[in-house]
Scaffold this active site. Structure first.
Site, PDB file in Angstrom:
ATOM      1  N   GLN A   1      30.476  41.194   9.531  1.00 58.57           N
ATOM      2  CA  GLN A   1      29.055  40.876   9.536  1.00 58.57           C
ATOM      3  C   GLN A   1      28.371  41.128   8.198  1.00 58.57           C
ATOM      4  O   GLN A   1      27.313  40.555   7.932  1.00 58.57           O
ATOM      5  CB  GLN A   1      28.347  41.674  10.632  1.00 58.57           C
ATOM      6  CG  GLN A   1      28.744  41.222  12.039  1.00 58.57           C
ATOM      7  CD  GLN A   1      28.064  42.031  13.122  1.00 58.57           C
ATOM      8  OE1 GLN A   1      28.548  43.095  13.482  1.00 58.57           O
ATOM      9  NE2 GLN A   1      26.954  41.545  13.623  1.00 58.57           N
TER      10      GLN A   1
ATOM     11  N   ARG B   1      28.552  54.555  10.156  1.00 56.51           N
ATOM     12  CA  ARG B   1      29.638  53.987  10.953  1.00 56.51           C
ATOM     13  C   ARG B   1      29.903  52.573  10.443  1.00 56.51           C
ATOM     14  O   ARG B   1      29.079  51.677  10.596  1.00 56.51           O
ATOM     15  CB  ARG B   1      29.254  53.948  12.443  1.00 56.51           C
ATOM     16  CG  ARG B   1      30.347  53.320  13.282  1.00 56.51           C
ATOM     17  CD  ARG B   1      29.979  53.190  14.763  1.00 56.51           C
ATOM     18  NE  ARG B   1      31.010  52.412  15.419  1.00 56.51           N
ATOM     19  CZ  ARG B   1      30.789  51.325  16.154  1.00 56.51           C
ATOM     20  NH1 ARG B   1      29.564  50.891  16.379  1.00 56.51           N
ATOM     21  NH2 ARG B   1      31.791  50.666  16.690  1.00 56.51           N
TER      22      ARG B   1
ATOM     23  N   HIS C   1      36.686  45.901  14.746  1.00 59.13           N
ATOM     24  CA  HIS C   1      35.412  45.360  15.221  1.00 59.13           C
ATOM     25  C   HIS C   1      35.535  43.832  15.247  1.00 59.13           C
ATOM     26  O   HIS C   1      34.870  43.121  14.503  1.00 59.13           O
ATOM     27  CB  HIS C   1      34.260  45.821  14.323  1.00 59.13           C
ATOM     28  CG  HIS C   1      32.910  45.697  14.962  1.00 59.13           C
ATOM     29  ND1 HIS C   1      32.029  46.757  15.089  1.00 59.13           N
ATOM     30  CD2 HIS C   1      32.278  44.635  15.514  1.00 59.13           C
ATOM     31  CE1 HIS C   1      30.916  46.341  15.687  1.00 59.13           C
ATOM     32  NE2 HIS C   1      31.045  45.058  15.937  1.00 59.13           N
TER      33      HIS C   1
ATOM     34  N   ASN D   1      36.143  48.524  18.978  1.00 62.63           N
ATOM     35  CA  ASN D   1      34.727  48.386  19.309  1.00 62.63           C
ATOM     36  C   ASN D   1      34.531  47.352  20.413  1.00 62.63           C
ATOM     37  O   ASN D   1      34.973  46.209  20.297  1.00 62.63           O
ATOM     38  CB  ASN D   1      33.946  47.936  18.073  1.00 62.63           C
ATOM     39  CG  ASN D   1      32.471  47.735  18.384  1.00 62.63           C
ATOM     40  OD1 ASN D   1      31.718  48.702  18.476  1.00 62.63           O
ATOM     41  ND2 ASN D   1      32.051  46.491  18.568  1.00 62.63           N
ATOM     42  N   GLU D   2      33.886  47.763  21.487  1.00 62.01           N
ATOM     43  CA  GLU D   2      33.500  46.861  22.584  1.00 62.01           C
ATOM     44  C   GLU D   2      34.641  45.933  23.015  1.00 62.01           C
ATOM     45  O   GLU D   2      34.552  44.709  22.908  1.00 62.01           O
ATOM     46  CB  GLU D   2      32.276  46.040  22.190  1.00 62.01           C
ATOM     47  CG  GLU D   2      31.045  46.888  21.951  1.00 62.01           C
ATOM     48  CD  GLU D   2      29.791  46.056  21.695  1.00 62.01           C
ATOM     49  OE1 GLU D   2      29.860  44.805  21.706  1.00 62.01           O
ATOM     50  OE2 GLU D   2      28.724  46.666  21.490  1.00 62.01           O
TER      51      GLU D   2
ATOM     52  N   ASN E   1      28.011  52.055  23.110  1.00 63.39           N
ATOM     53  CA  ASN E   1      27.101  51.047  22.563  1.00 63.39           C
ATOM     54  C   ASN E   1      26.192  50.593  23.698  1.00 63.39           C
ATOM     55  O   ASN E   1      26.672  50.098  24.728  1.00 63.39           O
ATOM     56  CB  ASN E   1      27.872  49.853  22.015  1.00 63.39           C
ATOM     57  CG  ASN E   1      28.617  50.171  20.735  1.00 63.39           C
ATOM     58  OD1 ASN E   1      28.581  51.294  20.251  1.00 63.39           O
ATOM     59  ND2 ASN E   1      29.291  49.182  20.184  1.00 63.39           N
TER      60      ASN E   1
ATOM     61  N   TYR F   1      22.328  48.693  24.655  1.00 66.33           N
ATOM     62  CA  TYR F   1      21.155  47.953  24.196  1.00 66.33           C
ATOM     63  C   TYR F   1      20.121  47.728  25.289  1.00 66.33           C
ATOM     64  O   TYR F   1      18.925  47.715  25.004  1.00 66.33           O
ATOM     65  CB  TYR F   1      21.586  46.592  23.632  1.00 66.33           C
ATOM     66  CG  TYR F   1      22.330  46.685  22.327  1.00 66.33           C
ATOM     67  CD1 TYR F   1      21.658  46.626  21.111  1.00 66.33           C
ATOM     68  CD2 TYR F   1      23.711  46.851  22.300  1.00 66.33           C
ATOM     69  CE1 TYR F   1      22.328  46.725  19.904  1.00 66.33           C
ATOM     70  CE2 TYR F   1      24.404  46.954  21.096  1.00 66.33           C
ATOM     71  CZ  TYR F   1      23.704  46.892  19.903  1.00 66.33           C
ATOM     72  OH  TYR F   1      24.379  46.998  18.717  1.00 66.33           O
TER      73      TYR F   1
ATOM     74  N   GLU G   1      26.051  52.556  18.907  1.00 68.76           N
ATOM     75  CA  GLU G   1      25.175  51.436  18.560  1.00 68.76           C
ATOM     76  C   GLU G   1      23.982  51.437  19.493  1.00 68.76           C
ATOM     77  O   GLU G   1      24.135  51.635  20.706  1.00 68.76           O
ATOM     78  CB  GLU G   1      25.867  50.071  18.695  1.00 68.76           C
ATOM     79  CG  GLU G   1      26.832  49.713  17.605  1.00 68.76           C
ATOM     80  CD  GLU G   1      27.438  48.324  17.800  1.00 68.76           C
ATOM     81  OE1 GLU G   1      26.781  47.436  18.391  1.00 68.76           O
ATOM     82  OE2 GLU G   1      28.580  48.124  17.352  1.00 68.76           O
TER      83      GLU G   1
ATOM     84  N   TRP H   1      21.746  50.491  15.185  1.00 66.34           N
ATOM     85  CA  TRP H   1      22.295  49.178  14.827  1.00 66.34           C
ATOM     86  C   TRP H   1      21.121  48.261  14.515  1.00 66.34           C
ATOM     87  O   TRP H   1      20.257  48.071  15.329  1.00 66.34           O
ATOM     88  CB  TRP H   1      23.124  48.594  15.978  1.00 66.34           C
ATOM     89  CG  TRP H   1      23.724  47.285  15.572  1.00 66.34           C
ATOM     90  CD1 TRP H   1      23.152  46.044  15.667  1.00 66.34           C
ATOM     91  CD2 TRP H   1      25.004  47.088  14.960  1.00 66.34           C
ATOM     92  NE1 TRP H   1      23.984  45.094  15.144  1.00 66.34           N
ATOM     93  CE2 TRP H   1      25.127  45.701  14.704  1.00 66.34           C
ATOM     94  CE3 TRP H   1      26.048  47.940  14.592  1.00 66.34           C
ATOM     95  CZ2 TRP H   1      26.264  45.151  14.107  1.00 66.34           C
ATOM     96  CZ3 TRP H   1      27.160  47.387  14.004  1.00 66.34           C
ATOM     97  CH2 TRP H   1      27.269  46.012  13.769  1.00 66.34           C
TER      98      TRP H   1
ATOM     99  N   GLU I   1      25.111  37.492  12.648  1.00 63.35           N
ATOM    100  CA  GLU I   1      25.083  37.953  14.035  1.00 63.35           C
ATOM    101  C   GLU I   1      25.982  37.067  14.921  1.00 63.35           C
ATOM    102  O   GLU I   1      25.538  36.414  15.860  1.00 63.35           O
ATOM    103  CB  GLU I   1      23.622  37.993  14.540  1.00 63.35           C
ATOM    104  CG  GLU I   1      23.403  38.672  15.870  1.00 63.35           C
ATOM    105  CD  GLU I   1      24.108  40.021  16.008  1.00 63.35           C
ATOM    106  OE1 GLU I   1      24.737  40.243  17.047  1.00 63.35           O
ATOM    107  OE2 GLU I   1      24.031  40.836  15.066  1.00 63.35           O
ATOM    108  N   TRP I   2      27.275  37.033  14.560  1.00 59.41           N
ATOM    109  CA  TRP I   2      28.301  36.350  15.358  1.00 59.41           C
ATOM    110  C   TRP I   2      27.910  34.910  15.692  1.00 59.41           C
ATOM    111  O   TRP I   2      27.563  34.162  14.790  1.00 59.41           O
ATOM    112  CB  TRP I   2      28.655  37.194  16.595  1.00 59.41           C
ATOM    113  CG  TRP I   2      29.004  38.616  16.248  1.00 59.41           C
ATOM    114  CD1 TRP I   2      28.281  39.741  16.535  1.00 59.41           C
ATOM    115  CD2 TRP I   2      30.127  39.085  15.477  1.00 59.41           C
ATOM    116  NE1 TRP I   2      28.890  40.863  16.006  1.00 59.41           N
ATOM    117  CE2 TRP I   2      30.020  40.504  15.362  1.00 59.41           C
ATOM    118  CE3 TRP I   2      31.213  38.453  14.873  1.00 59.41           C
ATOM    119  CZ2 TRP I   2      30.955  41.273  14.675  1.00 59.41           C
ATOM    120  CZ3 TRP I   2      32.149  39.217  14.192  1.00 59.41           C
ATOM    121  CH2 TRP I   2      32.016  40.606  14.094  1.00 59.41           C
TER     122      TRP I   2
ATOM    123  N   PHE J   1      18.852  42.212  13.230  1.00 58.27           N
ATOM    124  CA  PHE J   1      18.904  43.538  13.845  1.00 58.27           C
ATOM    125  C   PHE J   1      18.631  44.660  12.844  1.00 58.27           C
ATOM    126  O   PHE J   1      18.612  45.823  13.223  1.00 58.27           O
ATOM    127  CB  PHE J   1      20.289  43.777  14.458  1.00 58.27           C
ATOM    128  CG  PHE J   1      20.458  43.261  15.855  1.00 58.27           C
ATOM    129  CD1 PHE J   1      20.187  44.068  16.956  1.00 58.27           C
ATOM    130  CD2 PHE J   1      20.897  41.962  16.091  1.00 58.27           C
ATOM    131  CE1 PHE J   1      20.358  43.605  18.251  1.00 58.27           C
ATOM    132  CE2 PHE J   1      21.067  41.485  17.387  1.00 58.27           C
ATOM    133  CZ  PHE J   1      20.795  42.304  18.473  1.00 58.27           C
TER     134      PHE J   1
END
Length: 489
Positions: free
Chosen positions: A35, A92, A137, A182-183, A314, A316, A386, A435, A442-443, A451
């Protein structure tokens, strides 16, 4: 459902201060390699699945990619200096697997990639910032996807362990906090189920996301095993697993809604943590997925047992969850037999919406998610790895307007306050990472969502400008003496 959420929100909304957190609690910021780094063709790096996925402009909302991203590869000193100036104690970041092993195979290490991360880590430490490193990630070396199907192959476990070992050997004398993957849920579902993330696998086969998940759990455990056997005694670090979870609040007191909410959490947290803590997937998943859910052999159970030093959470957003017998949804959501609801039964929204459709601002959900983990997994060490929100990118807005991100300031006040409340409840939380440090790629949304605590001007040579939220954090961390002002130049 009652009024508990609203009561907790009122408590969390009280002005939170640094004194509400124990001594030694770490506040940091987070990013990921694809990213922010850019430099796709530099430093001996091989292509990752995201490099290749984003080459197809139709995959990304604005047709962009992370080829340059925000050029952190060349600007890392500027970024770390700003981080330190703001008062953050930790960073991180993620290591790009294909910078270390361009083909992913773990045979020939790329010394230029090692040198980049050595320089980054050394400069962090020089500036008083603790490195927290994520090994994976989402940016799998493309060669591993192309030649063996990536996370769908059991061979990936061995290759990930070799990559992890190389990172421990090269960076572990300074990095004391490692996160393996990650995730994994996002890789499994969005990468190998729905296909909206790299590698874009969408075969319609219900088993593939669960196979990808299975191998990620084994890869995590294999790398922890390597660390404990070969590095722990000398380096003395910790290795965690980073799971994402949207809090699921039962929509009503009905047993079926309570069960649906519990099931929803099983399909997020339990999917990845139950095997490590209890030796198998949650029963609710076994019941609904049958043979689509892989089985652990006795040898694998032994490998994964208690292979975790801390949980990275993580988080949100949150939703109300009601039972739905036969929801019209893709397989992963359909089998959960639940409906996600955004309003209280009075019709009032559960929280204000950020830029992303999925992101509702519900601070009390973080406290509940943490307390759930405390109760279910016997009060493990937790880091909130995050937490943040996005704004729409608005290229026509003047700089002073986009830097005045008052909604994000309110977001962090609420969520940081919720962490303080969870600590008072008895949770062993050691750190919190906002984050994201920078606006970035952003993907699948490209550069349409921001963000960052720090604004990146995509029209002005990627110049960096701290937003009001960065200023709030600086005052929070350093007291009112913080001398940084929003940079509108």
């Amino acid at each position: 459902m009652g009024s508990t959420g609203r009561d907790e929100e009122a408590v969390a909304a009280a002005e939170v201060t640094r004194a509400d957190f124990p001594e030694g609690f770490i506040f940091g910021v987070a990013t990921s390699a694809y990213q922010i780094e850019g430099a796709r063709k530099e430093g001996g790096k091989g292509d990752s699945i995201w490099d290749v996925f984003a080459d197809n402009k139709e995959h990304i909302l604005d047709g962009t990619s992370g080829e340059v991203a925000v050029d952190h590869y060349h600007r890392y000193k500027e970024d770390i200096e700003l981080m330190a100036k703001l008062g953050f104690g930790a960073y991180r970041f993620s290591i790009s697997w294909s910078r270390i092993f361009p083909d992913g195979l773990g045979k020939e290490i790329n010394e230029q990639g090692v040198a980049f991360y050595n320089n980054l880590i050394d400069f962090m430490i020089e500036k008083g910032i603790q490195p927290y490193a994520t090994l994976y990630h989402w940016d799998l070396p493309h060669n591993l996807q192309q030649t063996m199907g990536g996370w769908l192959s059991d061979k990936i476990v061995e290759y990930f362990a070799l990559y992890a070992e190389a990172c421990f050997a090269n960076f572990g004398d300074r990095v004391k906090h490692w996160m393996t993957i990650n995730e994994p849920l996002q890789t499994s579902v969005n990468g190998y189920g729905i296909g909206i993330f790299a590698p874009g696998v969408c075969e319609g086969a219900a088993a593939e996301p669960f196979l990808a998940a299975h191998h990620q759990i084994l890869a995590h455990a294999a790398s922890v095993d390597v660390y404990r056997r070969k590095f722990k005694a000398v380096q003395g670090g910790q290795v965690g697993f980073v799971i994402d979870c949207e809090w699921a609040e039962p929509f009503s007191d009905k047993m079926e809604d309570q069960a649906a909410a519990a099931r929803r959490i099983d399909f997020q947290l339990g999917w990845y943590l139950d095997p490590i803590y209890f030796g198998d997937y949650p029963e609710s998943m076994r019941q609904r997925l049958g043979d689509h859910l892989p089985k652990f052999s006795e040898k694998e159970r032994e490998l994964i047992r208690n292979k975790i030093d801390f949980i990275g959470l993580n988080h949100y957003t949150s939703r109300f969850i009601a039972h739905q017998q036969d929801p019209q949804a893709i397989h992963f959501y359909q089998v959960q037999q639940m409906e996600r609801i955004e309003k209280w039964n009075t019709g009032e929204g559960i929280g204000e919406r950020a830029a992303s459709e999925w992101l509702l601002i519900v601070p009390w959900g973080l406290r509940k998610a943490i307390n759930y983990i405390v109760k279910k997994y016997n009060n493990p060490v937790i880091y909130v790895t995050e937490n943040g929100m996005d704004d729409e990118d608005d290229q026509s807005a003047p700089l002073d307007q986009v830097l005045n991100d008052t909604k994000r300031v309110g977001f962090f006040k609420g969520y940081v306050g919720a962490v303080a409340q969870a600590i008072k409840d008895g949770a062993d939380i050691r750190g919190y990472f906002a984050w994201s440090f920078l606006d970035n790629f952003e993907w699948a949304m490209g550069y349409t969502k921001r963000f960052g605590l720090v604004y990146v001007d995509y029209k002005d040579g990627l110049s960096r400008h701290p937003k009001a939220s960065a200023m709030w954090f600086s005052r929070f961390l350093n007291g009112e003496a913080a001398d940084i002002k929003p940079d509108t130049n």
